[in-house]
Design a protein around this motif. Structure first.
Motif, PDB file in Angstrom:
ATOM      1  N   LEU A   1       3.394   9.807  -2.673  1.00 21.19           N
ATOM      2  CA  LEU A   1       3.459  10.309  -1.297  1.00 21.19           C
ATOM      3  C   LEU A   1       4.897  10.589  -0.881  1.00 21.19           C
ATOM      4  CD1 LEU A   1       0.847   7.995   0.478  1.00 21.19           C
ATOM      5  CD2 LEU A   1       0.625  10.456   0.070  1.00 21.19           C
ATOM      6  N   LEU A   2       5.809   9.715  -1.240  1.00 20.46           N
ATOM      7  CA  LEU A   2       7.224   9.914  -0.909  1.00 20.46           C
ATOM      8  C   LEU A   2       7.787  11.132  -1.629  1.00 20.46           C
ATOM      9  CD1 LEU A   2       8.497   6.210  -0.986  1.00 20.46           C
ATOM     10  CD2 LEU A   2       8.180   7.649   1.037  1.00 20.46           C
ATOM     11  N   GLU A   3       7.378  11.333  -2.867  1.00 17.84           N
ATOM     12  CA  GLU A   3       7.812  12.512  -3.620  1.00 17.84           C
ATOM     13  C   GLU A   3       7.308  13.802  -2.993  1.00 17.84           C
ATOM     14  OE1 GLU A   3       6.433  11.781  -7.553  1.00 17.84           O
ATOM     15  OE2 GLU A   3       7.953  10.229  -7.976  1.00 17.84           O
ATOM     16  N   GLU A   4       6.156  13.724  -2.333  1.00 18.47           N
ATOM     17  CA  GLU A   4       5.590  14.888  -1.656  1.00 18.47           C
ATOM     18  C   GLU A   4       6.211  15.105  -0.273  1.00 18.47           C
ATOM     19  OE1 GLU A   4       3.331  17.124  -2.595  1.00 18.47           O
ATOM     20  OE2 GLU A   4       2.803  16.269  -4.550  1.00 18.47           O
ATOM     21  N   GLY A   5       7.092  14.188   0.138  1.00 18.76           N
ATOM     22  CA  GLY A   5       7.751  14.333   1.438  1.00 18.76           C
ATOM     23  C   GLY A   5       6.963  13.784   2.610  1.00 18.76           C
ATOM     24  N   ALA A   6       5.922  13.014   2.329  1.00 20.58           N
ATOM     25  CA  ALA A   6       5.106  12.453   3.411  1.00 20.58           C
ATOM     26  C   ALA A   6       5.821  11.280   4.077  1.00 20.58           C
ATOM     27  CB  ALA A   6       3.755  12.001   2.861  1.00 20.58           C
ATOM     28  N   GLU A   7       5.499  11.075   5.337  1.00 19.54           N
ATOM     29  CA  GLU A   7       5.923   9.861   6.026  1.00 19.54           C
ATOM     30  C   GLU A   7       4.773   8.860   5.903  1.00 19.54           C
ATOM     31  OE1 GLU A   7       6.961  10.781  10.026  1.00 19.54           O
ATOM     32  OE2 GLU A   7       8.377  12.370   9.461  1.00 19.54           O
ATOM     33  N   ILE A   8       5.113   7.597   5.680  1.00 20.45           N
ATOM     34  CA  ILE A   8       4.077   6.599   5.389  1.00 20.45           C
ATOM     35  C   ILE A   8       4.098   5.494   6.427  1.00 20.45           C
ATOM     36  CG2 ILE A   8       3.235   4.914   3.709  1.00 20.45           C
ATOM     37  CD1 ILE A   8       4.612   6.614   1.544  1.00 20.45           C
ATOM     38  N   ILE A   9       2.904   5.151   6.898  1.00 23.61           N
ATOM     39  CA  ILE A   9       2.744   3.948   7.714  1.00 23.61           C
ATOM     40  C   ILE A   9       1.723   3.076   7.001  1.00 23.61           C
ATOM     41  CG2 ILE A   9       1.056   5.145   9.207  1.00 23.61           C
ATOM     42  CD1 ILE A   9       1.968   3.189  11.446  1.00 23.61           C
ATOM     43  N   ALA A  10       2.108   1.839   6.698  1.00 19.40           N
ATOM     44  CA  ALA A  10       1.279   0.991   5.843  1.00 19.40           C
ATOM     45  C   ALA A  10       0.999  -0.359   6.493  1.00 19.40           C
ATOM     46  CB  ALA A  10       1.967   0.788   4.495  1.00 19.40           C
ATOM     47  N   TYR A  11      -0.089  -0.957   6.040  1.00 22.59           N
ATOM     48  CA  TYR A  11      -0.455  -2.286   6.545  1.00 22.59           C
ATOM     49  C   TYR A  11      -1.195  -3.069   5.479  1.00 22.59           C
ATOM     50  CZ  TYR A  11      -2.806  -6.047   9.004  1.00 22.59           C
ATOM     51  OH  TYR A  11      -3.258  -7.285   9.366  1.00 22.59           O
TER      52      TYR A  11
ATOM     53  N   PRO B   1      11.630  -0.240   1.331  1.00 22.90           N
ATOM     54  CA  PRO B   1      12.123  -0.523   2.687  1.00 22.90           C
ATOM     55  C   PRO B   1      12.059   0.683   3.609  1.00 22.90           C
ATOM     56  CG  PRO B   1      13.947  -0.320   1.131  1.00 22.90           C
ATOM     57  CD  PRO B   1      12.695  -0.329   0.317  1.00 22.90           C
ATOM     58  N   GLN B   2      11.955   1.884   3.029  1.00 19.87           N
ATOM     59  CA  GLN B   2      11.937   3.112   3.835  1.00 19.87           C
ATOM     60  C   GLN B   2      10.587   3.389   4.483  1.00 19.87           C
ATOM     61  OE1 GLN B   2      11.662   2.810   0.531  1.00 19.87           O
ATOM     62  NE2 GLN B   2      11.531   4.788  -0.521  1.00 19.87           N
ATOM     63  N   VAL B   3       9.565   2.646   4.084  1.00 24.79           N
ATOM     64  CA  VAL B   3       8.230   2.851   4.629  1.00 24.79           C
ATOM     65  C   VAL B   3       8.108   2.142   5.985  1.00 24.79           C
ATOM     66  CG1 VAL B   3       5.793   2.216   4.298  1.00 24.79           C
ATOM     67  CG2 VAL B   3       7.105   3.170   2.388  1.00 24.79           C
ATOM     68  N   GLU B   4       7.356   2.765   6.903  1.00 20.33           N
ATOM     69  CA  GLU B   4       7.073   2.120   8.190  1.00 20.33           C
ATOM     70  C   GLU B   4       5.884   1.174   8.000  1.00 20.33           C
ATOM     71  OE1 GLU B   4       5.369   3.214  12.673  1.00 20.33           O
ATOM     72  OE2 GLU B   4       5.987   4.821  11.308  1.00 20.33           O
ATOM     73  N   TYR B   5       6.030  -0.055   8.487  1.00 20.47           N
ATOM     74  CA  TYR B   5       4.961  -1.047   8.341  1.00 20.47           C
ATOM     75  C   TYR B   5       4.369  -1.368   9.708  1.00 20.47           C
ATOM     76  CZ  TYR B   5       6.704  -1.476   3.624  1.00 20.47           C
ATOM     77  OH  TYR B   5       7.092  -1.189   2.333  1.00 20.47           O
ATOM     78  N   ALA B   6       3.058  -1.246   9.803  1.00 21.20           N
ATOM     79  CA  ALA B   6       2.356  -1.427  11.074  1.00 21.20           C
ATOM     80  C   ALA B   6       2.048  -2.905  11.312  1.00 21.20           C
ATOM     81  CB  ALA B   6       1.062  -0.626  11.076  1.00 21.20           C
ATOM     82  N   ASN B   7       1.789  -3.226  12.561  1.00 18.99           N
ATOM     83  CA  ASN B   7       1.426  -4.591  12.933  1.00 18.99           C
ATOM     84  C   ASN B   7      -0.060  -4.861  12.747  1.00 18.99           C
ATOM     85  OD1 ASN B   7       4.053  -5.367  13.762  1.00 18.99           O
ATOM     86  ND2 ASN B   7       3.763  -4.272  15.689  1.00 18.99           N
ATOM     87  N   SER B   8      -0.837  -3.803  12.594  1.00 19.13           N
ATOM     88  CA  SER B   8      -2.276  -3.971  12.429  1.00 19.13           C
ATOM     89  C   SER B   8      -2.864  -2.762  11.715  1.00 19.13           C
ATOM     90  CB  SER B   8      -2.962  -4.131  13.792  1.00 19.13           C
ATOM     91  OG  SER B   8      -2.898  -2.918  14.516  1.00 19.13           O
ATOM     92  N   ALA B   9      -4.057  -2.936  11.187  1.00 21.57           N
ATOM     93  CA  ALA B   9      -4.757  -1.829  10.538  1.00 21.57           C
ATOM     94  C   ALA B   9      -5.101  -0.746  11.556  1.00 21.57           C
ATOM     95  CB  ALA B   9      -6.015  -2.349   9.856  1.00 21.57           C
ATOM     96  N   GLU B  10      -5.394  -1.168  12.786  1.00 23.21           N
ATOM     97  CA  GLU B  10      -5.730  -0.199  13.848  1.00 23.21           C
ATOM     98  C   GLU B  10      -4.554   0.737  14.120  1.00 23.21           C
ATOM     99  OE1 GLU B  10      -8.545  -3.564  14.207  1.00 23.21           O
ATOM    100  OE2 GLU B  10      -6.354  -3.416  13.967  1.00 23.21           O
ATOM    101  N   ASP B  11      -3.328   0.201  14.071  1.00 25.82           N
ATOM    102  CA  ASP B  11      -2.138   1.028  14.277  1.00 25.82           C
ATOM    103  C   ASP B  11      -2.027   2.113  13.221  1.00 25.82           C
ATOM    104  OD1 ASP B  11      -1.374  -0.320  16.509  1.00 25.82           O
ATOM    105  OD2 ASP B  11       0.213  -1.503  15.554  1.00 25.82           O
ATOM    106  N   VAL B  12      -2.370   1.753  11.986  1.00 26.23           N
ATOM    107  CA  VAL B  12      -2.309   2.734  10.894  1.00 26.23           C
ATOM    108  C   VAL B  12      -3.248   3.895  11.179  1.00 26.23           C
ATOM    109  CG1 VAL B  12      -2.855   3.118   8.456  1.00 26.23           C
ATOM    110  CG2 VAL B  12      -1.594   1.068   9.145  1.00 26.23           C
ATOM    111  N   ILE B  13      -4.466   3.579  11.575  1.00 25.22           N
ATOM    112  CA  ILE B  13      -5.451   4.628  11.842  1.00 25.22           C
ATOM    113  C   ILE B  13      -5.029   5.492  13.028  1.00 25.22           C
ATOM    114  CG2 ILE B  13      -7.832   5.029  12.603  1.00 25.22           C
ATOM    115  CD1 ILE B  13      -8.675   2.664  10.926  1.00 25.22           C
ATOM    116  N   THR B  14      -4.545   4.861  14.073  1.00 26.64           N
ATOM    117  CA  THR B  14      -4.153   5.586  15.291  1.00 26.64           C
ATOM    118  C   THR B  14      -2.997   6.541  15.046  1.00 26.64           C
ATOM    119  OG1 THR B  14      -4.879   3.744  16.673  1.00 26.64           O
ATOM    120  CG2 THR B  14      -3.364   5.327  17.676  1.00 26.64           C
TER     121      THR B  14
END
Length: 465
Positions: free
Chosen positions: A384-394, A407-420
């Motif tokens: 995904l990073l090679e494709e230039g995507a921004e990632i939010i993970a949980y 460390p460059q990935v955004e990490y969510a506080n909940s699974a609901e945040d990822v979906i939203t």
């Protein structure tokens, strides 16, 4: 009491989860009963290494009434163990540690710990080298320290290798080091054995008390008697073999289970193109008592500290012997290719991923653990990073471990945040909580067959279904 393969149905078909919950409740009673019956058979046991295998083994034996001392070079782990805090997440482990506080301790002092014990388990890591062979530096270092400690010890001390090592390692590598440093002879002055572990991460505490089998590779009668006494409370088949045979049993077991997973994924890929439900296929296949349904859950492959490392090591060892293990090589080839099918499916609906926010649900290699070693999330996030995507993970437990690599990935506080917050969601690890999320209106690429996502998503694509 039911043991073994039936208990793996939780990993294969959801309808068996209630059955497993009942068995686990019964097991709690069984653990307490075993503990009461074995209090008078106390051994002083040293555990070298406090990773998944070492800590579960040590705390398990403490529960059975033995005196345990953990030895680790990592002072942070030692401090945590002495405070009854597990350095890793493993279901049920923290509760067992608190319950048995005072029956175990941890130290960095090899000599003191080994001199005060009668039995030592080597539970250090054997990671992969670049060529697939295992790195024995931790095992060799542990062997040197054991040898030094045994030099002035007149008692018959039993050394048990529980670390996963290729056949021949215990006698050809471990034994000479201990003998050189101690000036003593194996099988006469001290005992040496191989006792492979078969613990499943996420279920390791349960598996310790409910083994399918106990394998002991041993050469001398004194060591055999000590280990038979230690494992006497366990009601399961006990196989006594040569040391090299015990080492091979571990590799053959993991290689076969890995083969089942890759086989299921190959069949799943074919079924997807034929519009056949691969889960129904393997439900039918698994009803054959010769086959068993465990590990036929098609998806994005296997990870963790065991299967990938052990299959690679067995391939490398085979090649050293002049063999070409085609089946094992195919197992690894399928496993490396499988998670990237999620990216292929995603790009059919979002051809250009640059700047798109892609949600990743699950970072651990399997549920109920914080272990990210060889997690299928790693190649997926890299792609995904090679494709230039921004990632939010949980992930419920593995975020901090995964953050060390990405460390460059955004990490969510909940699974609901990822979906939203995401344009599309990838389901990578089969955590139970992901089965209850609201996937309506989303593009979902599913690597673990979440029924709710299948029904609710605006666009739903499963890897093998």
């Amino acid at each position: 009491m039911w043991n073994g393969p039936l208990l793996n149905y939780r990993d294969t078909f959801p309808q068996f989860r209630t059955f497993v919950a009942i068995v686990n409740a019964i097991n709690n009673i069984r653990i307490n009963l075993i503990s009461v019956l074995t209090r008078h058979h106390t051994m002083k046991i040293a555990i070298l290494g406090s990773g998944y295998v070492g800590i579960v083994t040590g705390i398990g034996f403490a529960e059975l009434g033995h005196e345990i001392v953990f030895i680790d070079v990592d002072e942070r782990k030692v401090e945590m163990l002495n405070s009854s805090k597990p350095p890793i997440y493993e279901r049920g482990l923290e509760e067992l540690m608190k319950k048995n506080r005072g029956k175990y301790r941890a130290t960095t002092d090899y000599r003191e710990a080994l001199e005060s014990s009668e039995l030592t388990f080597i539970c250090v890591g054997t990671p992969s080298k670049g060529d697939g062979s295992i790195d024995l530096k931790y095992a060799e270092s542990a062997s040197k320290e054991i040898g030094k400690a045994l030099k002035n010890n007149d008692n018959f001390h039993v050394v048990v290798v529980k670390s996963t090592v290729v056949p021949g390692t215990t006698e050809d590598k471990i034994k000479p080091i201990i003998e050189k440093e101690s000036g003593k002879k194996a099988f006469e002055d001290f005992g040496l054995a191989m006792n492979p572990e078969f613990l499943r991460e996420g279920n390791a505490v349960y598996d310790f008390f409910n083994p399918d089998r106990i394998v002991i590779g041993v050469k001398d009668e004194r060591t055999k008697s000590v280990l038979e006494e230690l494992y006497k409370p366990f009601d399961c088949p006990k196989l006594i073999t040569e040391i090299k045979t015990a080492e091979m049993i571990k590799y053959a077991s993991n290689a076969f289970l890995a083969t089942k997973i890759s086989f299921a994924n190959e069949i799943g890929n074919i079924c997807k193109k034929l519009r056949i439900d691969v889960y129904k296929v393997f439900e039918g296949v698994g009803l054959d008592h010769r086959i068993n349904p465990s590990f036929f859950r098609a998806g994005i492959g296997f990870g963790g500290s065991c299967f990938p490392k052990d299959v690679r090591a067995l391939i490398r060892k085979s090649e050293e012997l002049g063999e070409n293990p085609k089946i094992l090589k195919a197992v690894m080839e399928v496993n490396e290719r499988q998670p990237l099918k999620m990216i292929e499916l995603l790009k059919k609906h979002i051809p250009n991923l640059r700047g798109k926010k892609i949600g990743v649900l699950g970072l651990a290699f399997k549920p109920d653990t914080d272990d990210v070693r060889e997690s299928r999330a790693i190649p997926i996030v890299k792609a995904l990073l090679e494709e230039g995507a921004e990632i939010i993970a949980y992930d419920p437990k593995a975020i901090e471990n995964f953050r060390k690599f990405f460390p460059q990935v955004e990490y969510a506080n909940s699974a609901e945040d990822v979906i939203t917050k995401s344009d599309a969601v990838l389901i990578v690890t089969e955590w139970k909580e992901f089965e209850e999320l609201d996937y309506s209106g989303k593009i979902v690429i599913d690597g673990r067959r979440v029924e709710k996502a299948m029904k609710e998503a605006k666009i739903y694509k499963g890897v093998c279904w």
